[in-house]
Design an enzyme around this catalytic site. Structure first.
Site, PDB file in Angstrom:
ATOM      1  N   GLY A  48     -27.591  23.529  18.354  1.00 44.89           N
ATOM      2  CA  GLY A  48     -27.354  24.294  17.134  1.00 44.89           C
ATOM      3  C   GLY A  48     -28.593  24.856  16.454  1.00 44.89           C
ATOM      4  N   GLU A 104     -32.919  20.768  12.199  1.00 43.08           N
ATOM      5  CA  GLU A 104     -31.490  20.576  12.480  1.00 43.08           C
ATOM      6  C   GLU A 104     -30.701  21.733  11.879  1.00 43.08           C
ATOM      7  OE1 GLU A 104     -29.193  19.644  14.151  1.00 43.08           O
ATOM      8  OE2 GLU A 104     -28.311  17.725  13.574  1.00 43.08           O
ATOM      9  N   ASP A 105     -29.632  22.118  12.539  1.00 39.63           N
ATOM     10  CA  ASP A 105     -28.831  23.248  12.055  1.00 39.63           C
ATOM     11  C   ASP A 105     -28.093  22.898  10.769  1.00 39.63           C
ATOM     12  OD1 ASP A 105     -27.173  21.434  13.338  1.00 39.63           O
ATOM     13  OD2 ASP A 105     -26.096  22.923  14.539  1.00 39.63           O
ATOM     14  N   ASP A 108     -24.167  17.276   8.003  1.00 43.24           N
ATOM     15  CA  ASP A 108     -22.786  17.115   7.545  1.00 43.24           C
ATOM     16  C   ASP A 108     -22.631  15.655   7.103  1.00 43.24           C
ATOM     17  OD1 ASP A 108     -20.115  17.582   7.096  1.00 43.24           O
ATOM     18  OD2 ASP A 108     -19.533  17.715   9.177  1.00 43.24           O
ATOM     19  N   LYS A 136     -24.083  20.051   3.842  1.00 43.12           N
ATOM     20  CA  LYS A 136     -22.831  19.923   3.080  1.00 43.12           C
ATOM     21  C   LYS A 136     -22.975  18.659   2.240  1.00 43.12           C
ATOM     22  CE  LYS A 136     -19.946  22.104   6.631  1.00 43.12           C
ATOM     23  NZ  LYS A 136     -18.961  21.875   7.705  1.00 43.12           N
ATOM     24  N   ASP A 164     -21.628  26.631  16.609  1.00 45.34           N
ATOM     25  CA  ASP A 164     -20.631  27.055  17.592  1.00 45.34           C
ATOM     26  C   ASP A 164     -19.224  26.649  17.206  1.00 45.34           C
ATOM     27  OD1 ASP A 164     -21.066  24.210  18.031  1.00 45.34           O
ATOM     28  OD2 ASP A 164     -19.882  24.445  19.858  1.00 45.34           O
ATOM     29  N   ARG A 170     -22.443  31.151  18.925  1.00 41.14           N
ATOM     30  CA  ARG A 170     -23.772  30.760  18.466  1.00 41.14           C
ATOM     31  C   ARG A 170     -24.666  31.963  18.223  1.00 41.14           C
ATOM     32  NH1 ARG A 170     -24.353  25.162  19.243  1.00 41.14           N
ATOM     33  NH2 ARG A 170     -23.287  24.291  21.048  1.00 41.14           N
TER      34      ARG A 170
HETATM   35  P1  5GP Z   1     -23.226  15.032  11.293  1.00 39.24           P
HETATM   36  O1  5GP Z   1     -23.671  13.973  12.259  1.00 39.24           O
HETATM   37  O2  5GP Z   1     -24.228  15.332  10.215  1.00 39.24           O
HETATM   38  O3  5GP Z   1     -21.853  14.745  10.742  1.00 39.24           O
HETATM   39  O4  5GP Z   1     -22.962  16.304  12.149  1.00 39.24           O
HETATM   40  C1  5GP Z   1     -23.914  17.216  12.392  1.00 39.24           C
HETATM   41  C2  5GP Z   1     -23.464  18.117  13.515  1.00 39.24           C
HETATM   42  O5  5GP Z   1     -22.072  18.451  13.406  1.00 39.24           O
HETATM   43  C3  5GP Z   1     -24.218  19.408  13.412  1.00 39.24           C
HETATM   44  O6  5GP Z   1     -25.443  19.337  14.078  1.00 39.24           O
HETATM   45  C4  5GP Z   1     -23.227  20.382  14.018  1.00 39.24           C
HETATM   46  O7  5GP Z   1     -23.410  20.388  15.410  1.00 39.24           O
HETATM   47  C5  5GP Z   1     -21.869  19.817  13.684  1.00 39.24           C
HETATM   48  N1  5GP Z   1     -21.280  20.478  12.491  1.00 39.24           N
HETATM   49  C6  5GP Z   1     -21.138  19.983  11.246  1.00 39.24           C
HETATM   50  N2  5GP Z   1     -20.579  20.878  10.411  1.00 39.24           N
HETATM   51  C7  5GP Z   1     -20.363  21.985  11.155  1.00 39.24           C
HETATM   52  C8  5GP Z   1     -19.805  23.293  10.849  1.00 39.24           C
HETATM   53  O8  5GP Z   1     -19.404  23.645   9.728  1.00 39.24           O
HETATM   54  N3  5GP Z   1     -19.760  24.161  11.890  1.00 39.24           N
HETATM   55  C9  5GP Z   1     -20.182  23.850  13.149  1.00 39.24           C
HETATM   56  N4  5GP Z   1     -20.082  24.785  14.076  1.00 39.24           N
HETATM   57  N5  5GP Z   1     -20.716  22.646  13.465  1.00 39.24           N
HETATM   58  C10 5GP Z   1     -20.803  21.729  12.469  1.00 39.24           C
HETATM   59 MG    MG Z   2     -26.744  20.035  15.385  1.00 42.14          MG
END
Ligand code: 5GP
Ligand code: MG
Length: 187
Positions: A48, A104-105, A108, A136, A164, A170
């Site tokens: 990402g 990091e993209d 979440d 977020k 994605d 992407r």
């Molecule tokens: P976390 O471990 O912080 O819950 O998740 C992070 C990963 O979940 C990100 O690196 C991404 O790959 C994916 N992710 C979280 N939110 C989104 C979103 O709104 N759109 C997309 N495409 N991927 C997300």
């Molecule tokens: Mg990611």
């Protein structure tokens, strides 16, 4: 995946490519000021963060930086996160004593970054900081506070600029809100 018209899938353009590039230039300036004269390793979390990594590092004016990559997987197709983080490609180079910035993209729940920080801390870098292009804030469950944040966003499913849906989208230049009705195919 059926090839929809993009307009069917995009609810709203959240950040245009121009807005993204302006914010990235600001972040690069902050990083340069914070790390003046230091050897920094930028560590991109694939896939990402590929776009943010290449745009951000090209805004850094010193060539004395290193670019590294790890690949993690939390989403296994579709929209639901399993919560389990799989290290697909690990970091092989020596980061002992180095200043690390994880790129990091999107932050979440934060579970991905928490796991990655645990792994990296064992490699004894001098410091670890995080740049999350998007966050977020309402969803973050762990004690992870990025030093650099591109934008805080609402809890909507975003795609483009590296993000994605089922490995597609992407390469959109904008960050857009995905239309969940178009996702019925994954149910
Ligand atoms: P976390 O471990 O912080 O819950 O998740 C992070 C990963 O979940 C990100 O690196 C991404 O790959 C994916 N992710 C979280 N939110 C989104 C979103 O709104 N759109 C997309 N495409 N991927 C997300
Ligand atoms: Mg990611």
């Amino acid at each position: 995946m059926r090839h929809y018209q993009i307009s069917e899938l995009v609810k709203e353009v959240l950040f245009t490519k121009e807005e993204i590039q302006l914010r990235i230039a600001e972040l690069a300036k902050e990083i340069e000021a914070d790390y003046k004269g230091k050897d920094v390793v930028f560590l991109s979390v694939l896939k990402g963060s590929i776009m943010i990594m290449t745009d951000l590092t090209r805004c850094i004016s010193t060539p004395y930086i290193e670019l590294e990559f790890v690949q993690l997987e939390t989403y296994h197709g579709g929209l639901a996160s399993t919560g389990e983080v799989e290290v697909v490609t690990e970091l092989k180079s020596d980061i002992t004593g180095k200043e690390l910035i994880i790129v990091e993209d999107i932050l979440d729940s934060g579970i991905t970054l928490e796991k990655l920080c645990e792994i990296l801390a064992k490699k004894n870098p001098k410091s670890i900081e995080i740049l999350a292009f998007l966050r977020k804030p309402m969803n973050v469950k762990v004690d992870i506070v990025p030093k650099y944040i591109g934008f805080d966003v609402d809890d909507k499913f975003l795609v483009g600029y590296g993000l994605d849906v089922d490995q597609k989208f992407r390469n959109l230049e904008d960050v857009v809100v995905f239309n969940p009705d178009a996702l019925k195919q994954y149910e």
